[in-house]
Design a protein around this motif. Structure first.
Motif, short mmCIF file in Angstrom:
data_model
loop_
_atom_site.label_atom_id
_atom_site.label_comp_id
_atom_site.label_asym_id
_atom_site.label_seq_id
_atom_site.Cartn_x
_atom_site.Cartn_y
_atom_site.Cartn_z
N ASN A 150 0.48 -0.58 -0.21
CA ASN A 150 -0.16 0.14 -0.12
C ASN A 150 1.20 1.18 -0.36
N ASP A 151 0.57 1.96 -0.71
CA ASP A 151 1.47 3.24 -1.05
C ASP A 151 2.95 3.45 -1.13
N LEU A 152 3.21 2.27 -1.60
CA LEU A 152 4.43 2.29 -1.67
C LEU A 152 5.65 3.40 -1.79
N PHE A 153 5.24 3.60 -2.88
CA PHE A 153 5.78 4.84 -3.27
C PHE A 153 5.60 6.36 -2.34
N GLY A 154 4.80 6.50 -1.99
CA GLY A 154 4.76 7.52 -1.17
C GLY A 154 5.33 7.20 0.30
N ARG A 155 5.39 5.74 0.80
CA ARG A 155 6.10 6.12 1.89
C ARG A 155 7.61 6.12 1.43
N LEU A 156 7.78 5.90 0.86
CA LEU A 156 9.82 6.18 0.63
C LEU A 156 9.86 7.43 0.14
N GLU A 157 8.97 8.09 -0.48
CA GLU A 157 9.12 9.12 -0.62
C GLU A 157 9.32 10.20 1.18
N GLU A 158 8.32 10.38 1.63
CA GLU A 158 7.59 10.42 2.58
C GLU A 158 9.01 9.34 3.91
N ALA A 159 10.00 8.89 4.25
CA ALA A 159 10.66 7.84 4.08
C ALA A 159 12.50 9.01 3.70
N GLY A 160 12.12 9.50 2.67
CA GLY A 160 13.39 10.54 2.37
C GLY A 160 14.65 9.36 1.16
N VAL A 161 13.90 8.28 0.48
CA VAL A 161 15.08 7.55 0.42
C VAL A 161 14.65 7.40 -1.20
N LEU A 190 11.73 3.22 -9.36
CA LEU A 190 11.93 3.75 -8.39
C LEU A 190 13.28 1.44 -8.81
N ASP A 191 14.59 1.71 -7.73
CA ASP A 191 14.79 0.70 -7.74
C ASP A 191 15.05 -0.09 -6.15
N TRP A 192 13.62 -0.74 -6.84
CA TRP A 192 13.44 -1.76 -5.02
C TRP A 192 15.14 -2.51 -4.08
N LEU A 193 16.25 -2.83 -5.23
CA LEU A 193 16.86 -3.64 -5.05
C LEU A 193 17.79 -2.25 -3.66
N LYS A 194 18.48 -1.87 -4.81
CA LYS A 194 18.93 0.22 -4.11
C LYS A 194 17.74 0.50 -3.07
N ILE A 195 16.63 0.75 -3.40
CA ILE A 195 16.32 1.52 -2.43
C ILE A 195 16.21 0.62 -0.68
N VAL A 196 15.77 -0.45 -0.85
CA VAL A 196 15.41 -0.96 0.93
C VAL A 196 16.76 -2.09 0.80
N SER A 197 18.00 -2.33 0.34
CA SER A 197 19.10 -3.18 0.18
C SER A 197 20.54 -2.68 -0.35
N TYR A 198 21.46 -3.79 0.79
CA TYR A 198 22.82 -2.84 0.45
C TYR A 198 23.33 -4.35 -0.85
N GLY A 199 22.08 -4.79 -0.93
CA GLY A 199 22.63 -5.74 -2.20
C GLY A 199 23.03 -7.50 -0.82
N GLU A 200 23.95 -8.19 -1.76
CA GLU A 200 24.31 -9.04 -0.61
C GLU A 200 25.07 -9.03 -0.22
N TYR A 201 25.13 -9.78 0.78
CA TYR A 201 25.73 -10.06 2.58
C TYR A 201 26.91 -11.28 2.74
N SER A 202 27.42 -10.99 3.20
CA SER A 202 28.26 -12.00 3.74
C SER A 202 30.01 -11.57 3.38
N HIS A 203 30.16 -11.52 2.33
CA HIS A 203 31.13 -10.97 1.01
C HIS A 203 30.90 -10.62 -0.05
N PRO A 204 31.72 -10.05 -1.56
CA PRO A 204 31.02 -9.92 -1.93
C PRO A 204 31.48 -11.39 -3.13
N TYR A 205 29.81 -11.34 -3.81
CA TYR A 205 29.96 -12.63 -4.61
C TYR A 205 28.96 -13.75 -3.96
#
Length: 606
Positions: free
Chosen positions: A251-262, A270-285
């Motif tokens: 619900n209101d995904l775009f509005g909530r992300l805009e309100e959060a300032g991201v 809107l790039d979902w991965l970039k907005i909510v995550s830093y990508g993979e974890y533990s180490h590169p690859y």
């Protein structure tokens, strides 16, 4: 000690659900998942695969290595369904792992009049109507704790509720999204796949970016027919486009992300991965290499590179069309990989030991912890490549749905205990109400010969002693048993369809259940026999023929003797001179020298 018993069918759904979640909330922090759509498969099947790669025990002192059947149930008006806290969610709520309370209920939702039967483990797998599911964990920028009555859902409960209530993939996504919007979400980022015999969807979930916001964030995207989706601990959905009929979002995904300032419209799509995550974890690859590997195996014509610039790469598409249609054994094989034949081949090199062991113990910097933020990346001392087939796997499965067959027959859960490369996938029909008892019990802290997990995990660990020799025997038997199962399933399909066509649904259910139990028992018995043979054959560094009693002493390969300094061992009396010499290679050649020869004279000869 947990007693060895079969699956218990509970008459009242509340008790059934409590036991299901008491037993089966578990760590699944490093999974690999895929979905092969009907247009991408050889026979028009839908395949959904999941590896449950968890290494720890949850606070209930029960591990995640067994399977549970939850029967269908009817519910009285006004009945409530409890929502249980998942201690493997990454949340510290409700006492977490230190809590002595085994009934952590975060809230309740209205129950529905009827819930469907389904199979579950750490997460839901398949229900009686051929709805399939799989899960993998992702790191999100914000991972909020659970709050009773405010943020009550994690992905494990969401997947089970979807299988209880839904028959179609899109219906499941909409239900899960609605529950998150209404009741909130806590814990790690998560990806869930839902698929029915004709359609597959991916839903990616994380906590709200604003702690005051009780809800969560989610985006779902349809997998195009004829394509294959892969995820491995990193969100895979990128641009979210309003009006896209193949996407649904909170619900209101775009509005909530805009309100959060991201994000703002001025930033572009809107790039979902970039907005909510830093990508993979533990180490590169850690994540991207597995995505590359499976996509490259399926579609080598794309010439995908294993090397990327960062976590946000777009080098690997959301889905790929395979160069050749995928059959069932091909789907199994996607999980059986250690990067063989690539630059990252874990079965080669010094670290693989003398006999090509592809498994690595977790190093100090292989932990599942975030290594990057908005501005910095932590460069750790080292890491091992993370393979698809990981030694800490609890179980894996490939769930199959077939639109050409009635639901009880068309759905087959091919379940494999322990490590994927050495497991055997056993068929479990959607219309079966029981499985072999070996698959329903087990604890990783206590060896039990009779459990499916320990049956397979023991042989994997034994094979590490001389992997290059034993793996050929193991895979030959594995292929034999799986081919036999496929043939038996085809025959059982025909018999069950005839019974259903004749109106004998109860007879079909008995047939499917009896086959499922008997086939599971047979596979376990065969694997015990194979294990016994390989233990006798490869004990104590020898190779013993268990039939003739002939014994070989093969020792180590020359390559390994050279790499480990065998040639500097105590083969002459001037040992200090030998060790100081340097530059000697193991040749396997023997020379004779006078007893009074000097070291210089000896060195010239060796």
């Amino acid at each position: 000690m947990r007693k060895r018993v079969g699956i218990t069918v509970f008459l009242r759904s509340g008790l059934c659900l409590f036991v299901a979640f008491l037993l089966l909330s578990a760590n699944a922090a490093a999974c690999t998942v895929f979905a092969v759509t009907p247009g991408a498969s050889e026979d028009g099947s839908m395949y959904v695969g999941h590896t449950n790669d968890g290494v720890g025990k949850d606070w209930r002192n029960v591990d995640d290595i067994s399977l549970l059947y939850v029967p269908a149930a009817d519910h009285a008006p006004g009945e409530q369904r409890p929502v249980f806290f998942d201690p493997d969610s990454g949340s510290d709520a409700a006492g977490g792992e230190d809590s002595g309370d085994s009934r952590l209920v975060l809230g309740h939702i209205d129950q529905v009049p009827h819930t469907y039967a389904y199979y579950t483990g750490s997460y839901g797998m398949m229900n009686e109507h051929q709805l399939l599911s799989a899960e993998c964990t992702e790191y999100a920028k914000v991972e909020l704790n659970a709050v009773e009555g405010k943020r009550i859902f994690y992905s494990s409960e969401l997947s089970n509720i979807a299988l209880e209530r839904c028959t179609k993939a899109r219906e499941a996504v909409e239900l899960v999204g609605g529950l998150i919007d209404t009741y909130g979400y806590y814990g790690t980022g998560e990806t869930l796949i839902f698929a029915d015999p004709e359609e597959a969807w991916v839903i990616e979930i994380c906590s709200s970016l604003d702690e005051a916001d009780g809800g969560g964030l989610w985006v779902a995207q349809k997998i195009p027919d004829g394509e294959v989706f892969v995820a491995a601990n990193e969100f895979r959905i990128r641009e979210v486009v309003p009006g896209n009929p193949d996407q649904i979002y909170s619900n209101d995904l775009f509005g909530r992300l805009e309100e959060a300032g991201v994000w703002s419209p001025a930033d572009g799509p809107l790039d979902w991965l970039k907005i909510v995550s830093y990508g993979e974890y533990s180490h590169p690859y850690y994540s991207l290499m597995r995505v590359w590997r499976i996509q490259d195996r399926l579609a080598p014509s794309l010439n995908l590179s294993p090397y990327v610039e960062n976590s946000y790469t777009k080098a690997y598409p959301f889905t790929v069309a395979p160069d050749e249609k995928v059959n069932l054994t091909g789907a199994f094989s996607l999980f059986r990989d250690h990067y063989e034949g690539t630059d990252f081949d874990l079965s080669a090199g010094t670290a693989a030991g003398p006999f090509g062991n592809p498994y690595r113990y977790l190093g100090p910097d292989d932990a599942h912890t975030d290594f990057q933020n908005e501005s910095y990346m932590e460069v750790r001392p080292g890491a091992n490549p993370r393979p698809v087939s990981a030694v800490f796997c609890s179980y894996s499965y490939v769930a199959q749905a077939r639109s050409s067959l009635p639901d009880p027959v068309g759905g087959v859960l091919w379940f494999g205990p322990a490590v994927t490369y050495e497991t055997v996938y056993a068929p479990i029909y959607a219309g079966s109400t029981n499985v072999s008892v070996a698959y329903t019990t087990g604890d990783r802290s206590e060896y039990d010969y009779d459990t499916a997990y320990w049956t397979f995990d023991l042989l994997t660990n034994w094979a590490m002693l001389r992997y290059d020799a034993m793996i050929d025997v193991i895979t030959a038997k594995q292929g034999e048993l799986e081919a036999e199962s496929i043939a038996l399933v085809q025959e059982t399909d025909r018999q069950a369809v005839d019974l259903i066509a004749a109106g004998d649904d109860e007879g079909a259910a008995r047939l499917l259940t009896n086959f499922t139990v008997a086939r599971g028992d047979a596979i376990i018995d065969e694997w015990h026999d194979l294990s016994g043979t390989l233990i006798v054959t490869y004990s104590n560094g020898l190779i013993t023929d268990p039939v003739t009693g002939a014994v070989e002493e093969p020792g180590y390969p020359s390559r390994w003797l050279n790499e480990t300094g065998y040639q500097y061992g105590p083969r002459i009396y001037p040992l200090e001179d030998l060790r100081a010499a340097g530059g000697l290679n193991y040749t396997g050649n023997t020379v004779w020298v006078p007893k009074d020869a000097t070291f210089a004279e000896i060195r010239e000869l060796i």
